[in-house]
Write a protein that holds these residues in place. Structure first.
Motif, PDB file in Angstrom:
ATOM      1  N   ARG A  21     -24.066  -4.620  22.991  1.00  0.00           N
ATOM      2  CA  ARG A  21     -24.812  -4.215  21.783  1.00  0.00           C
ATOM      3  C   ARG A  21     -24.690  -2.711  21.584  1.00  0.00           C
ATOM      4  O   ARG A  21     -24.835  -1.935  22.524  1.00  0.00           O
ATOM      5  CB  ARG A  21     -26.284  -4.599  21.972  1.00  0.00           C
ATOM      6  CG  ARG A  21     -27.174  -4.304  20.778  1.00  0.00           C
ATOM      7  CD  ARG A  21     -28.506  -4.996  20.963  1.00  0.00           C
ATOM      8  NE  ARG A  21     -29.504  -4.587  19.974  1.00  0.00           N
ATOM      9  CZ  ARG A  21     -29.631  -5.143  18.772  1.00  0.00           C
ATOM     10  NH1 ARG A  21     -28.805  -6.103  18.404  1.00  0.00           N
ATOM     11  NH2 ARG A  21     -30.576  -4.728  17.935  1.00  0.00           N
ATOM     12  N   LYS A  25     -19.110 -10.662  22.506  1.00  0.00           N
ATOM     13  CA  LYS A  25     -18.980 -10.872  23.950  1.00  0.00           C
ATOM     14  C   LYS A  25     -17.618 -10.360  24.387  1.00  0.00           C
ATOM     15  O   LYS A  25     -16.617 -10.590  23.687  1.00  0.00           O
ATOM     16  CB  LYS A  25     -19.138 -12.347  24.274  1.00  0.00           C
ATOM     17  CG  LYS A  25     -20.571 -12.799  24.111  1.00  0.00           C
ATOM     18  CD  LYS A  25     -20.811 -14.116  24.779  1.00  0.00           C
ATOM     19  CE  LYS A  25     -22.313 -14.377  24.827  1.00  0.00           C
ATOM     20  NZ  LYS A  25     -22.588 -15.767  25.131  1.00  0.00           N
ATOM     21  N   ARG A  75     -22.382  -9.867  26.904  1.00  0.00           N
ATOM     22  CA  ARG A  75     -22.788  -9.489  25.545  1.00  0.00           C
ATOM     23  C   ARG A  75     -22.958  -7.967  25.466  1.00  0.00           C
ATOM     24  O   ARG A  75     -23.574  -7.367  26.353  1.00  0.00           O
ATOM     25  CB  ARG A  75     -24.125 -10.160  25.228  1.00  0.00           C
ATOM     26  CG  ARG A  75     -24.712  -9.799  23.889  1.00  0.00           C
ATOM     27  CD  ARG A  75     -25.753 -10.826  23.484  1.00  0.00           C
ATOM     28  NE  ARG A  75     -27.013 -10.674  24.210  1.00  0.00           N
ATOM     29  CZ  ARG A  75     -28.029  -9.894  23.803  1.00  0.00           C
ATOM     30  NH1 ARG A  75     -27.905  -9.198  22.684  1.00  0.00           N
ATOM     31  NH2 ARG A  75     -29.137  -9.826  24.496  1.00  0.00           N
ATOM     32  N   ASP A  89     -25.464  -6.197  17.634  1.00  0.00           N
ATOM     33  CA  ASP A  89     -24.639  -6.866  18.639  1.00  0.00           C
ATOM     34  C   ASP A  89     -23.187  -6.751  18.220  1.00  0.00           C
ATOM     35  O   ASP A  89     -22.860  -6.943  17.047  1.00  0.00           O
ATOM     36  CB  ASP A  89     -25.031  -8.340  18.745  1.00  0.00           C
ATOM     37  CG  ASP A  89     -26.303  -8.527  19.565  1.00  0.00           C
ATOM     38  OD1 ASP A  89     -26.684  -7.575  20.280  1.00  0.00           O
ATOM     39  OD2 ASP A  89     -26.916  -9.602  19.475  1.00  0.00           O
TER      40      ASP A  89
END
Ligand code: GLA
Length: 526
Positions: free
Chosen positions: A496, A506, A494, A503
């Motif tokens: 951010r 992925k 993930r 975010d």
């Protein structure tokens, strides 16, 4: 068992959607002319922004203001606060004294009409202080020789009024020119250097040093000052040579919490006069580097550290000698909480980027309580005595703050605090960015890849994530790739965007972003 083809197609689609391979191109881009504010406004519900760790020596006064954003009034409380400490519910200030060394794990709580927040807070009572880099303000880059008590008070007031105190900014540091000057014709810089007992006297612009320290503490902030191990500071004011003990005692009596100690006129040959003559006062020249001998370079810093250690007060020790003798290799050994690694910074791309990107390799010398210092921040209204806006472009400023946070560097705002514009405030109040600097692990980022002007810098965070800066030092926008293998990671993670606090998605094996000229995309990867 036979596979259902429709089921397999569905699985493939889910896989493709959940793993982004595209290049990240933020929509609210920053340009060379548009000062786009990326930092979202703080939410009305509480958020605790203080560093999660704090070092204090036993038997010294404790002052720690819990930094929290959110609507006021806010009520603070703490669980498992050790005996001897008290938290003021309204101001969030923890005061008192610890006498027993040890690690104390506290939970801080903040509550308002909109909700509540909590954060783990480790108080480490022992010989080490300054476990995360100092965050504050210093008078030099804006006022230089024109600093005064009123300007220092105004900076402290602005630290509170601007809300920066709620993001963890703490120190209000007076640089050179609070002392009496040797050469100036300005009456506000003249006067006796010391009293008849040898105690240092401030110049007439600073009539009440103790009153000033009390004032700053009264706001929940801390205060610092500046001296030199030589007879004279870089600006030709009185230094501490042969008066270290008296000076350290005076700083503590006044209530100072931070000392920047600047080599300037110090020379090893002066040691021959220590305690026997005052001939050194005749020295007019700026000393600079007169030795490559490590013992000689270390000596004046050891003398002052030992004087500071004898005070019943925690005083952060900031070494300033421009990197001589690879100070990063021994700065921690002489008790430095930080050490300047280079000459003075200026607010242009060449100076800032050369200093910032030259820190690679120094990371192995940094850790909790001892940090490399690539010099103070050059954003906002600066000018070393004649105020004007920084000459760094918006992207260069994002690069500056991102890089300094990755470097786990002391963050000392160099601008006039009373003239903070919204863009500068945004740069200095992004809690997710500042958390990179203040992470309790206190690891300094290293460069993990370089492809011409494109560089990726990364550091490990206490929660096991990585803070990663994708930098473009070139003259036009470019795609920068951070390969997960360079970070010691495999598979899907993930990502951010820290400036935008969003975010991104992925990503598998690597993360790529379009980065503007002289700009950065700063991310955290879990
Ligand atoms: C040196 C230091 C600066 C500042 C001045 C003050 O140049 O590197 O940061 O403290 O001295 O004279």
């Amino acid at each position: 068992m036979k596979h259902n083809p429709r089921y397999l197609v569905l699985l493939l689609c889910i896989f493709a959607l959940s793993t982004r391979a595209a290049v990240y191109a933020p929509t609210n881009e920053v340009s060379d002319t548009a000062a786009t504010i990326l930092t979202p406004k703080p939410l009305p519900k509480p958020r605790i922004n203080s560093a999660g760790i704090f070092g204090v020596r036993p038997g010294t006064p404790f002052l720690f203001t819990v930094a929290a954003t959110g609507e006021r009034p806010m009520i603070f409380s703490a669980r498992h606060l050790p005996a001897g400490l008290h938290l003021d519910a309204q101001s969030g200030r923890i005061t008192g004294m610890l006498t027993t060394p040890g690690d104390y794990t506290v939970t801080l709580h903040a509550k308002n009409r909109q909700g509540s927040a909590k954060q783990r807070f480790n108080i480490v009572c022992g010989p080490k202080i300054g476990l995360t880099p100092a965050m504050g303000w210093n008078s030099w880059n804006c006022f230089a020789h024109a600093v005064s008590e009123d300007k220092v008070k105004a900076a402290a007031d602005a630290m509170v009024a601007s809300g920066l105190i709620n993001h963890g900014w703490t120190y209000i540091n007076i640089d050179d020119f609070w002392e009496v000057n040797r050469d100036s014709q300005d009456p506000t810089l003249q006067g006796p250097y010391r009293d008849t007992d040898g105690r240092i006297l401030p110049n007439p612009r600073f009539l009440d040093m103790k009153g000033l320290a009390d004032y700053v503490h009264g706001l929940g902030l801390k205060i610092g000052l500046y001296s030199s191990p030589g007879p004279w500071t870089c600006g030709g004011c009185v230094g501490s040579f042969d008066h270290e003990q008296l000076d350290a005692q005076q700083y503590a009596d006044w209530g100072f919490d931070y000392l920047k100690y600047d080599w300037c006129s110090y020379m090893p040959s002066l040691e021959a006069e220590r305690g026997i003559s005052t001939n050194y006062m005749k020295l007019k020249t700026w000393g600079g580097s007169h030795t490559k001998d490590r013992e000689q370079l270390m000596r004046p810093y050891q003398v002052m550290r030992s004087a500071l250690d004898q005070q019943p007060r925690d005083i952060i020790y900031s070494l300033c000698q421009y990197g001589m003798g690879n100070v990063w290799e021994w700065g921690a050994e002489v008790g430095g909480n930080s050490w300047r690694t280079t000459g003075d910074i200026r607010d242009n791309w060449k100076s800032m980027s050369r200093i910032g990107f030259s820190q690679n390799g120094h990371e192995k010398y940094a850790g909790p309580g001892h940090f490399n210092d690539p010099d103070m921040l050059v954003v906002g209204q600066l000018g070393w005595g004649a105020l004007r806006p920084t000459e760094l472009t918006p992207n260069e400023q994002y690069t500056h703050i991102s890089l300094w946070c990755l470097l786990t560097a002391p963050l000392l705002i160099g601008c006039d605090m009373t003239q903070l514009d919204d863009f500068t405030l945004g740069l200095l109040s992004n809690d997710e960015v500042l958390a990179v600097d203040q992470d309790p692990l206190a690891q300094q980022a290293a460069r993990v890849s370089k492809d011409g002007d494109l560089e990726v810098w990364a550091k490990g965070m206490a929660d096991g994530s990585h803070a990663v800066g994708l930098f473009n030092r070139g003259e036009s926008p470019a795609t920068v790739e951070a390969k997960f293998s360079d970070l010691g990671l495999k598979g899907k993670h993930r990502v951010r965007d820290l400036w935008r606090q969003k975010d991104i998605g992925k990503f598998r094996d690597s993360f790529s972003a379009v980065v503007p000229r002289h700009g950065v995309v700063l991310v955290r990867i879990w």
